[in-house]
Design a protein around this motif. Sequence first.
Motif, PDB file in Angstrom:
ATOM      1  N   GLU A  29      -7.132 -32.667  -1.860  1.00 19.62           N
ATOM      2  CA  GLU A  29      -6.638 -34.079  -1.041  1.00 19.62           C
ATOM      3  C   GLU A  29      -6.992 -34.793  -1.913  1.00 19.62           C
ATOM      4  O   GLU A  29      -5.550 -35.954  -2.530  1.00 19.62           O
ATOM      5  CB  GLU A  29      -6.299 -34.246   0.465  1.00 19.62           C
ATOM      6  N   LEU A  30      -7.947 -34.578  -2.437  1.00 22.81           N
ATOM      7  CA  LEU A  30      -8.650 -36.507  -3.111  1.00 22.81           C
ATOM      8  C   LEU A  30      -7.914 -35.748  -4.659  1.00 22.81           C
ATOM      9  O   LEU A  30      -7.511 -36.905  -5.448  1.00 22.81           O
ATOM     10  CB  LEU A  30     -10.474 -36.712  -3.474  1.00 22.81           C
ATOM     11  N   VAL A  31      -7.394 -35.292  -4.521  1.00 22.06           N
ATOM     12  CA  VAL A  31      -7.154 -34.721  -6.908  1.00 22.06           C
ATOM     13  C   VAL A  31      -5.922 -33.905  -6.706  1.00 22.06           C
ATOM     14  O   VAL A  31      -5.374 -33.519  -7.368  1.00 22.06           O
ATOM     15  CB  VAL A  31      -8.380 -33.791  -7.111  1.00 22.06           C
ATOM     16  N   LEU A  32      -4.795 -33.728  -4.988  1.00 24.36           N
ATOM     17  CA  LEU A  32      -3.585 -33.493  -5.444  1.00 24.36           C
ATOM     18  C   LEU A  32      -2.647 -34.033  -6.383  1.00 24.36           C
ATOM     19  O   LEU A  32      -1.763 -33.308  -7.077  1.00 24.36           O
ATOM     20  CB  LEU A  32      -2.886 -32.990  -4.516  1.00 24.36           C
ATOM     21  N   HIS A  33      -2.484 -35.534  -5.880  1.00 22.21           N
ATOM     22  CA  HIS A  33      -1.978 -36.352  -7.049  1.00 22.21           C
ATOM     23  C   HIS A  33      -1.651 -36.084  -8.274  1.00 22.21           C
ATOM     24  O   HIS A  33      -1.433 -35.899  -8.693  1.00 22.21           O
ATOM     25  CB  HIS A  33      -2.002 -37.844  -6.917  1.00 22.21           C
ATOM     26  N   ILE A  34      -2.746 -35.804  -9.204  1.00 22.16           N
ATOM     27  CA  ILE A  34      -3.454 -35.680 -10.491  1.00 22.16           C
ATOM     28  C   ILE A  34      -2.732 -34.259 -10.885  1.00 22.16           C
ATOM     29  O   ILE A  34      -1.859 -33.723 -11.726  1.00 22.16           O
ATOM     30  CB  ILE A  34      -5.299 -35.888 -11.047  1.00 22.16           C
ATOM     31  N   PHE A  35      -2.931 -33.094 -10.130  1.00 18.63           N
ATOM     32  CA  PHE A  35      -1.781 -31.897 -10.431  1.00 18.63           C
ATOM     33  C   PHE A  35      -0.770 -32.048 -10.314  1.00 18.63           C
ATOM     34  O   PHE A  35      -0.009 -31.209 -11.072  1.00 18.63           O
ATOM     35  CB  PHE A  35      -2.566 -31.412  -9.043  1.00 18.63           C
ATOM     36  N   GLU A  36       0.405 -32.653  -9.523  1.00 20.70           N
ATOM     37  CA  GLU A  36       0.768 -32.977  -9.536  1.00 20.70           C
ATOM     38  C   GLU A  36       1.867 -34.079  -9.560  1.00 20.70           C
ATOM     39  O   GLU A  36       3.171 -33.725 -10.815  1.00 20.70           O
ATOM     40  CB  GLU A  36       1.707 -32.931  -7.941  1.00 20.70           C
ATOM     41  N   GLU A  37       1.189 -34.961 -10.381  1.00 18.62           N
ATOM     42  CA  GLU A  37       2.120 -35.765 -11.975  1.00 18.62           C
ATOM     43  C   GLU A  37       2.279 -34.269 -13.016  1.00 18.62           C
ATOM     44  O   GLU A  37       2.566 -35.039 -13.513  1.00 18.62           O
ATOM     45  CB  GLU A  37       1.058 -36.682 -11.797  1.00 18.62           C
ATOM     46  N   LYS A  38       0.889 -34.475 -13.044  1.00 17.77           N
ATOM     47  CA  LYS A  38       0.922 -33.146 -14.140  1.00 17.77           C
ATOM     48  C   LYS A  38       2.145 -32.191 -14.098  1.00 17.77           C
ATOM     49  O   LYS A  38       2.805 -31.847 -15.237  1.00 17.77           O
ATOM     50  CB  LYS A  38       0.002 -32.436 -14.746  1.00 17.77           C
TER      51      LYS A  38
END
Length: 82
Positions: A29-38
């Motif tokens: 969950e800490l890095v999910l936003h990075i993946f979802e942005e890409k």
Amino acid sequence: MMKNFKEIRNMIKGFSREKNLKLAIYSAELVLHIFEEKYPQDDRPRKAIEAAKKCIESDTEENRDVADYYAARADAYYIADI
């Protein structure tokens, strides 16, 4: 701060399955936003996290199978992207 992977592995060696799942969910969950942005249309990681959370709520064979499915699906797509 941890010096290396070996230290972290030694620290979590005695964790229960539930504690390992919670750590994995938290980390993802800490890095999910990075993946979802890409990859905004790719919901595999989010579904894998949701499936892992269901395992914590109710650790049934069916929930484990669903969590394993989403984790394997995400891994397969990751490998294909390399």
